[in-house]
Design an enzyme around this catalytic site. Structure first.
Site, PDB file in Angstrom:
ATOM      1  N   HIS A 103       0.834  -1.207   0.000  1.00 27.90           N
ATOM      2  CA  HIS A 103       0.000   0.000   0.000  1.00 27.90           C
ATOM      3  C   HIS A 103       0.870   1.259   0.000  1.00 27.90           C
ATOM      4  CE1 HIS A 103      -3.397   2.633   1.147  1.00 27.90           C
ATOM      5  NE2 HIS A 103      -2.493   3.235   1.918  1.00 27.90           N
ATOM      6  N   GLU A 104       1.882   1.293   0.871  1.00 29.00           N
ATOM      7  CA  GLU A 104       2.763   2.465   0.916  1.00 29.00           C
ATOM      8  C   GLU A 104       3.565   2.605  -0.372  1.00 29.00           C
ATOM      9  OE1 GLU A 104       2.288   4.620   3.067  1.00 29.00           O
ATOM     10  OE2 GLU A 104       1.005   3.390   4.345  1.00 29.00           O
ATOM     11  N   HIS A 107       1.627   4.474  -2.836  1.00 33.48           N
ATOM     12  CA  HIS A 107       1.724   5.937  -2.753  1.00 33.48           C
ATOM     13  C   HIS A 107       2.950   6.448  -3.512  1.00 33.48           C
ATOM     14  CE1 HIS A 107      -1.655   6.600  -0.202  1.00 33.48           C
ATOM     15  NE2 HIS A 107      -1.158   5.929   0.832  1.00 33.48           N
ATOM     16  N   HIS A 111       3.039   9.099  -6.639  1.00 30.01           N
ATOM     17  CA  HIS A 111       3.924  10.261  -6.736  1.00 30.01           C
ATOM     18  C   HIS A 111       4.729  10.222  -8.030  1.00 30.01           C
ATOM     19  CE1 HIS A 111       7.296  12.840  -4.732  1.00 30.01           C
ATOM     20  NE2 HIS A 111       6.512  13.562  -5.504  1.00 30.01           N
TER      21      HIS A 111
END
Length: 228
Positions: A103-104, A107, A111
């Protein structure tokens, strides 16, 4: 008779739903994370290894992966381009750890690809921080002093609500990316069940935060209406 600004029926109408949902969401994420932290993936991958694999698979070479203290303190730092994984995720081989790490990493992919909702959310971070830090003070002062201060406090808190609103698509998209990547040869269908439950519970915490923020904003607006 209900209090003018005190704990009246409006307190229950506006704030109680968010409080109850937040309590439920926290209990659910704790239960699911604890459950699937005890079930390990069949490939023996750690959270850090999984995040690194995802980053390299998306040609992201300039993001560091670091261990950070605590549990569920995982986050991606777009300013310093660092993906920070908690102690319960970084070196863990659990299903829960891989879900959170992926999940991270999602991110970081957002980006890297200039995902629009993420850009919009990041753009209002300074204003949202000001709103979360000073809006309550301005509203409080406005109740006893100037109606202008009350309105400024409400306006600042509205930015915080907007930030919470923009957070939803960002978080759901990161989870969608994570599940798609993990299901493509990293985890089995049975292992993905645990990832689904962990990430779904995590997403509910953001929904709860938004509901609570909207309730608080409505409460502040009720103060303003009574002053008119």
């Amino acid at each position: 008779m209900y209090g003018y600004y005190g704990y009246d029926i409006y307190y229950l109408i506006y704030l109680l739903p968010g409080m109850l949902l937040a309590m439920y969401a926290q209990a659910k994420i704790k239960h699911n994370f604890d459950t699937y932290s005890r079930i390990y993936n069949s490939k023996g991958l750690t959270g850090a290894e999984t995040a690194d694999m995802i980053l390299r698979g998306n040609d992201i070479r300039d993001v560091r992966i670091e261990r950070v203290k605590g549990s569920l303190t995982d986050h991606y730092d777009p300013v310093n381009r660092v993906l920070r994984l908690s102690e319960t995720v970084y070196g863990s081989e659990s299903i829960a750890a891989l879900g959170v790490a992926a999940h991270e990493a999602g991110h970081a992919i957002q980006h890297h690809t200039q995902y629009v909702p993420l850009k919009l959310r990041n753009a209002i971070v300074p204003a949202a921080n000001i709103g979360s830090n000073f809006s309550f003070l301005l509203v409080f002062l406005g109740l006893f002093a100037s109606n202008t201060l009350l309105k400024w406090g409400i306006a600042l808190f509205a930015i915080t609500v907007l930030f919470q609103l923009l957070t939803l698509p960002v978080e759901y998209n990161a989870s969608r990316r994570a599940k798609a990547i993990l299901s493509e040869g990293i985890l089995s269908r049975e292992e993905m069940v645990g990832v689904e439950k962990v990430l779904s519970a995590a997403a509910l915490t953001y929904v709860a935060s938004l509901v609570a923020a909207i309730g608080t904003l409505l409460r502040f607006l009720s103060f303003d209406r009574r002053r008119d």
